[in-house]
Design an enzyme around this catalytic site. Structure first.
Site, PDB file in Angstrom:
ATOM      1  N   ASP A   1       3.956   0.715  12.055  1.00 18.86           N
ATOM      2  CA  ASP A   1       2.712   0.115  11.544  1.00 18.86           C
ATOM      3  C   ASP A   1       2.540  -1.344  11.983  1.00 18.86           C
ATOM      4  OD1 ASP A   1       2.136   2.467  10.317  1.00 18.86           O
ATOM      5  OD2 ASP A   1       2.582   1.815   8.283  1.00 18.86           O
TER       6      ASP A   1
ATOM      7  N   ILE B   1       7.147   6.887  16.901  1.00 24.58           N
ATOM      8  CA  ILE B   1       6.848   7.723  15.728  1.00 24.58           C
ATOM      9  C   ILE B   1       5.602   8.597  15.937  1.00 24.58           C
ATOM     10  CG2 ILE B   1       6.365   7.758  13.238  1.00 24.58           C
ATOM     11  CD1 ILE B   1       9.044   6.523  13.604  1.00 24.58           C
TER      12      ILE B   1
ATOM     13  N   ARG C   1      -5.313  10.985   4.148  1.00 25.05           N
ATOM     14  CA  ARG C   1      -4.326  12.011   4.450  1.00 25.05           C
ATOM     15  C   ARG C   1      -3.140  11.945   3.487  1.00 25.05           C
ATOM     16  NH1 ARG C   1       0.472  12.597   6.491  1.00 25.05           N
ATOM     17  NH2 ARG C   1       0.928  14.510   7.606  1.00 25.05           N
TER      18      ARG C   1
ATOM     19  N   ARG D   1      -8.935  -0.369   3.952  1.00 26.26           N
ATOM     20  CA  ARG D   1      -7.993   0.656   3.470  1.00 26.26           C
ATOM     21  C   ARG D   1      -6.644   0.044   3.115  1.00 26.26           C
ATOM     22  NH1 ARG D   1      -6.484   5.052   7.239  1.00 26.26           N
ATOM     23  NH2 ARG D   1      -4.957   5.069   5.560  1.00 26.26           N
TER      24      ARG D   1
ATOM     25  N   ARG E   1      -1.137  15.073  12.567  1.00 26.29           N
ATOM     26  CA  ARG E   1      -0.125  14.683  11.572  1.00 26.29           C
ATOM     27  C   ARG E   1       0.102  15.889  10.671  1.00 26.29           C
ATOM     28  NH1 ARG E   1      -1.676   8.700   9.503  1.00 26.29           N
ATOM     29  NH2 ARG E   1       0.398   8.720   8.570  1.00 26.29           N
ATOM     30  N   PRO E   2       0.992  16.790  11.121  1.00 29.75           N
ATOM     31  CA  PRO E   2       1.214  18.025  10.371  1.00 29.75           C
ATOM     32  C   PRO E   2       1.877  17.748   9.021  1.00 29.75           C
ATOM     33  CG  PRO E   2       2.809  17.819  12.162  1.00 29.75           C
ATOM     34  CD  PRO E   2       1.872  16.661  12.280  1.00 29.75           C
ATOM     35  N   ILE E   3       1.802  18.754   8.127  1.00 31.42           N
ATOM     36  CA  ILE E   3       2.496  18.620   6.832  1.00 31.42           C
ATOM     37  C   ILE E   3       3.567  19.711   6.693  1.00 31.42           C
ATOM     38  CG2 ILE E   3       0.619  17.410   5.666  1.00 31.42           C
ATOM     39  CD1 ILE E   3       0.076  20.115   4.183  1.00 31.42           C
ATOM     40  N   ASP E   4       4.012  20.230   7.846  1.00 26.94           N
ATOM     41  CA  ASP E   4       4.987  21.328   7.802  1.00 26.94           C
ATOM     42  C   ASP E   4       6.265  20.938   7.050  1.00 26.94           C
ATOM     43  OD1 ASP E   4       5.229  19.565  10.081  1.00 26.94           O
ATOM     44  OD2 ASP E   4       6.827  20.839  10.841  1.00 26.94           O
TER      45      ASP E   4
ATOM     46  N   LYS F   1       0.847  -1.212   0.000  1.00 22.09           N
ATOM     47  CA  LYS F   1       0.000   0.000   0.000  1.00 22.09           C
ATOM     48  C   LYS F   1       0.881   1.260   0.000  1.00 22.09           C
ATOM     49  CE  LYS F   1      -1.842   1.766   4.035  1.00 22.09           C
ATOM     50  NZ  LYS F   1      -1.668   3.217   4.101  1.00 22.09           N
ATOM     51  N   ASN F   2       1.887   1.282   0.873  1.00 28.08           N
ATOM     52  CA  ASN F   2       2.660   2.517   1.017  1.00 28.08           C
ATOM     53  C   ASN F   2       3.628   2.769  -0.136  1.00 28.08           C
ATOM     54  OD1 ASN F   2       1.277   2.978   3.327  1.00 28.08           O
ATOM     55  ND2 ASN F   2       2.971   2.573   4.742  1.00 28.08           N
TER      56      ASN F   2
ATOM     57  N   CYS G   1      -5.723  13.235  12.525  1.00 27.34           N
ATOM     58  CA  CYS G   1      -6.330  11.958  12.202  1.00 27.34           C
ATOM     59  C   CYS G   1      -6.199  11.025  13.376  1.00 27.34           C
ATOM     60  CB  CYS G   1      -5.703  11.352  10.952  1.00 27.34           C
ATOM     61  SG  CYS G   1      -4.202  10.518  11.325  1.00 27.34           S
TER      62      CYS G   1
HETATM   63  C1  UD1 Z   1       4.063   6.882   6.292  1.00 28.50           C
HETATM   64  C2  UD1 Z   1       3.175   5.669   6.087  1.00 28.50           C
HETATM   65  C3  UD1 Z   1       2.596   5.220   7.414  1.00 28.50           C
HETATM   66  C4  UD1 Z   1       3.706   4.986   8.427  1.00 28.50           C
HETATM   67  C5  UD1 Z   1       4.608   6.207   8.521  1.00 28.50           C
HETATM   68  C6  UD1 Z   1       5.830   5.992   9.410  1.00 28.50           C
HETATM   69  C7  UD1 Z   1       2.291   6.000   3.859  1.00 28.50           C
HETATM   70  C8  UD1 Z   1       1.102   6.246   3.008  1.00 28.50           C
HETATM   71  N1  UD1 Z   1       2.104   6.038   5.179  1.00 28.50           N
HETATM   72  O1  UD1 Z   1       3.225   7.914   6.792  1.00 28.50           O
HETATM   73  O2  UD1 Z   1       1.868   4.011   7.187  1.00 28.50           O
HETATM   74  O3  UD1 Z   1       3.123   4.759   9.689  1.00 28.50           O
HETATM   75  O4  UD1 Z   1       5.106   6.554   7.218  1.00 28.50           O
HETATM   76  O5  UD1 Z   1       6.567   4.886   8.959  1.00 28.50           O
HETATM   77  O6  UD1 Z   1       3.388   5.738   3.364  1.00 28.50           O
HETATM   78  N2  UD1 Z   1       5.696  14.679  10.589  1.00 28.50           N
HETATM   79  C9  UD1 Z   1       5.704  16.017  10.865  1.00 28.50           C
HETATM   80  N3  UD1 Z   1       5.548  16.905   9.833  1.00 28.50           N
HETATM   81  C10 UD1 Z   1       5.385  16.487   8.536  1.00 28.50           C
HETATM   82  C11 UD1 Z   1       5.385  15.110   8.260  1.00 28.50           C
HETATM   83  C12 UD1 Z   1       5.540  14.226   9.323  1.00 28.50           C
HETATM   84  O7  UD1 Z   1       5.843  16.447  12.021  1.00 28.50           O
HETATM   85  O8  UD1 Z   1       5.264  17.347   7.644  1.00 28.50           O
HETATM   86  C13 UD1 Z   1       5.836  13.719  11.712  1.00 28.50           C
HETATM   87  C14 UD1 Z   1       4.580  12.844  11.874  1.00 28.50           C
HETATM   88  O9  UD1 Z   1       3.608  13.493  12.644  1.00 28.50           O
HETATM   89  C15 UD1 Z   1       5.151  11.601  12.532  1.00 28.50           C
HETATM   90  C16 UD1 Z   1       6.561  11.507  11.919  1.00 28.50           C
HETATM   91  O10 UD1 Z   1       6.854  12.785  11.369  1.00 28.50           O
HETATM   92  O11 UD1 Z   1       5.248  11.805  13.916  1.00 28.50           O
HETATM   93  C17 UD1 Z   1       6.698  10.469  10.838  1.00 28.50           C
HETATM   94  O12 UD1 Z   1       5.700  10.666   9.865  1.00 28.50           O
HETATM   95  P1  UD1 Z   1       5.936  10.273   8.339  1.00 28.50           P
HETATM   96  O13 UD1 Z   1       7.171   9.454   8.209  1.00 28.50           O
HETATM   97  O14 UD1 Z   1       5.843  11.530   7.529  1.00 28.50           O
HETATM   98  O15 UD1 Z   1       4.682   9.391   8.060  1.00 28.50           O
HETATM   99  P2  UD1 Z   1       3.737   9.426   6.809  1.00 28.50           P
HETATM  100  O16 UD1 Z   1       4.523   9.693   5.574  1.00 28.50           O
HETATM  101  O17 UD1 Z   1       2.556  10.266   7.107  1.00 28.50           O
END
Ligand code: UD1
Length: 417
Positions: free
Chosen positions: A306, A328, A92, A397, A121-124, A22-23, A116
């Site tokens: 996960d 995480i 997301r 999902r 889960r910020p996108i900063d 999936k990922n 969520c």
């Molecule tokens: C991806 C996976 C998810 C997995 C995660 C960690 C997909 C579709 N999803 O999620 O299944 O659990 O990796 O292995 O591939 N963070 C920030 N700011 C950001 C982005 C992330 O603070 O802009 C933080 C998140 O809140 C979290 C950490 O970074 O605490 C790791 O998140 P991230 O590796 O980005 O996970 P995803 O890509 O959302």
């Protein structure tokens, strides 16, 4: 609403065919937007996150077809620049499309993704990455507008965290940018390697697969390509935990054992015998698992967040105390209330779960998220009596035919419509 009915106590034996990851498939679908030609992706799982990603591509104006395990995308068409609020809410990870849309059109509009089930889960980091590559980002009434009228430009990006999604955003935005981009502190998850392999086959110039430094020399254009998606290591980990919980002996097919080393190590400590073949993994689990004193989820190659819920579910009936530390996400323990309904003795302190192994029994449970639902399934397979699991749309999902695959290896499990 359909429910999953699971009666525990059956040992699991036989062969399981693991689906594509999936990922991986989600960022690969986003990458198809950059390809000037037909893309064929094989080994795609039939799950609702993939369906939603195809809806996003369709809403952007791209034709797609999904037959057997192959998705065909015609990337030649002109594309729109907006992902609707409805699509963003459903998934997301739709944020991974922004880098590609922006690279191709110089503009992308999304609604702000909310928090969520796993906590905020910020996108900063995604935003910082796109700014480093020359994008301007503005926010207005719940919408985010990304623009790069004169195209994106390569740069050095130092990620503050090795975020999987932000690394993918950086790669997708940089692959056709002008000049060279270097991503430091990049995520090293196998799904990032799959994305790099796909893009290089399509004509990209990226080095640094499996490394925390990725170097991307921008190219003018990417071509159509055929690619086989890597196997889903989290689906594989789910079956490994399932046999750990129910006991028995299974063989997983279509896996890459190296991607599962941290999970294999934990289950070996718990008393399972695990043998890796080229694309297979044999797992024999004892009648009762031993506790594992400490597990911490961290970025790859450490133990995957996960897989945490399913492994904690299996350990909740092991002999003795296990400790799981979630490294995480902030809020990944909601499923534990459901395991407690089944007789588990688990105490949570901050991001640590202390599991005192106890026999489990069937109960009425809910899924609160994808892997939390899978954790209840794993616990139920090793519990006495019948568990009724609701909110099973979360499972769809990320799992292609979970209950059918489990029934094939001897589980007493079905969906009641
Ligand atoms: C991806 C996976 C998810 C997995 C995660 C960690 C997909 C579709 N999803 O999620 O299944 O659990 O990796 O292995 O591939 N963070 C920030 N700011 C950001 C982005 C992330 O603070 O802009 C933080 C998140 O809140 C979290 C950490 O970074 O605490 C790791 O998140 P991230 O590796 O980005 O996970 P995803 O890509 O959302």
């Amino acid at each position: 609403m359909p429910k999953m009915i699971i009666t525990g106590g059956k040992t699991l034996n036989g062969d399981v065919f693991i689906s594509g990851a999936k990922n991986s498939v989600l960022p690969l679908l986003a990458a198809t937007l950059l390809c000037d030609g037909e893309v064929k992706l094989y080994n795609c799982p039939d799950i609702s996150d993939v369906e939603n990603s195809l809806h996003i591509l369709n809403s952007l104006g791209i034709e797609t077809a999904f037959k057997d395990d192959c998705i065909t995308v015609n990337g030649r068409m002109p594309i729109n620049t907006t992902i609707s609020e409805n699509m963003m809410r459903k998934m997301r990870s739709s944020v991974v499309f922004v880098g590609s849309i922006l690279a191709r059109r110089g503009k992308a509009v999304i609604s702000t993704p909310g928090g969520c089930e796993l906590g905020p889960r910020p996108i900063d980091i995604h935003i910082d990455v796109l700014k480093s590559l020359g994008a301007t980002v503005t926010e207005d009434r719940g919408k985010m507008l990304f623009t790069a009228e004169n195209g994106l430009k390569g740069n050095t990006i130092d990620l503050k965290l090795p975020s999987v999604g932000a690394t993918e955003t950086a790669i997708l935005a940089a692959v056709t940018a002008q000049g060279t981009t270097v991503i430091n502190n990049a995520a090293r998850e196998p799904e990032i390697g799959d994305l790099i392999d796909f893009l290089n086959k399509a004509g990209a110039d990226i080095i640094g697969k499996n490394s925390s430094t990725i170097t991307i020399k921008g190219v003018n254009k990417l071509n159509g390509v055929s690619h086989r998606v890597i196997p889903d290591r989290i689906e594989a980990a789910t079956f490994m935990a399932a046999v750990g919980s129910a006991s028995g002996s299974i063989t997983l097919h279509n896996v890459i054992p190296a991607h599962l080393e941290s999970v294999t190590e934990v289950l070996t400590r718990a008393g399972c015998k695990i043998t890796a073949g080229d694309n297979t993994l044999d797992i024999t689990a004892p009648k009762s698992l031993k506790s594992v004193c400490f597990i911490k989820s961290l970025p790859y190659p450490s133990f995957p967040t996960d897989a945490g819920p399913m492994i904690c579910a299996a350990l909740s009936k092991a002999e003795g105390n296990s400790v799981f530390c979630e490294g995480i996400f902030e809020n990944r323990f909601r499923y534990i209330s459901e395991l407690i309904k089944m007789g588990a003795d688990i105490k949570i302190e901050g991001n640590i779960a202390v599991i005192n192994g106890k026999p489990l029994f069937g109960a009425e449970c809910k899924s609160f998220d994808l892997r939390g639902g899978a954790a209840v399934v794993v616990a139920a397979l090793g519990a006495r009596g019948t568990t009724v699991l609701s909110n099973i749309e979360y499972l769809n999902r990320g799992y292609d035919n979970l209950s059918e695959k489990l029934a094939l290896i001897g589980a007493d499990i079905y969906i009641k419509e």
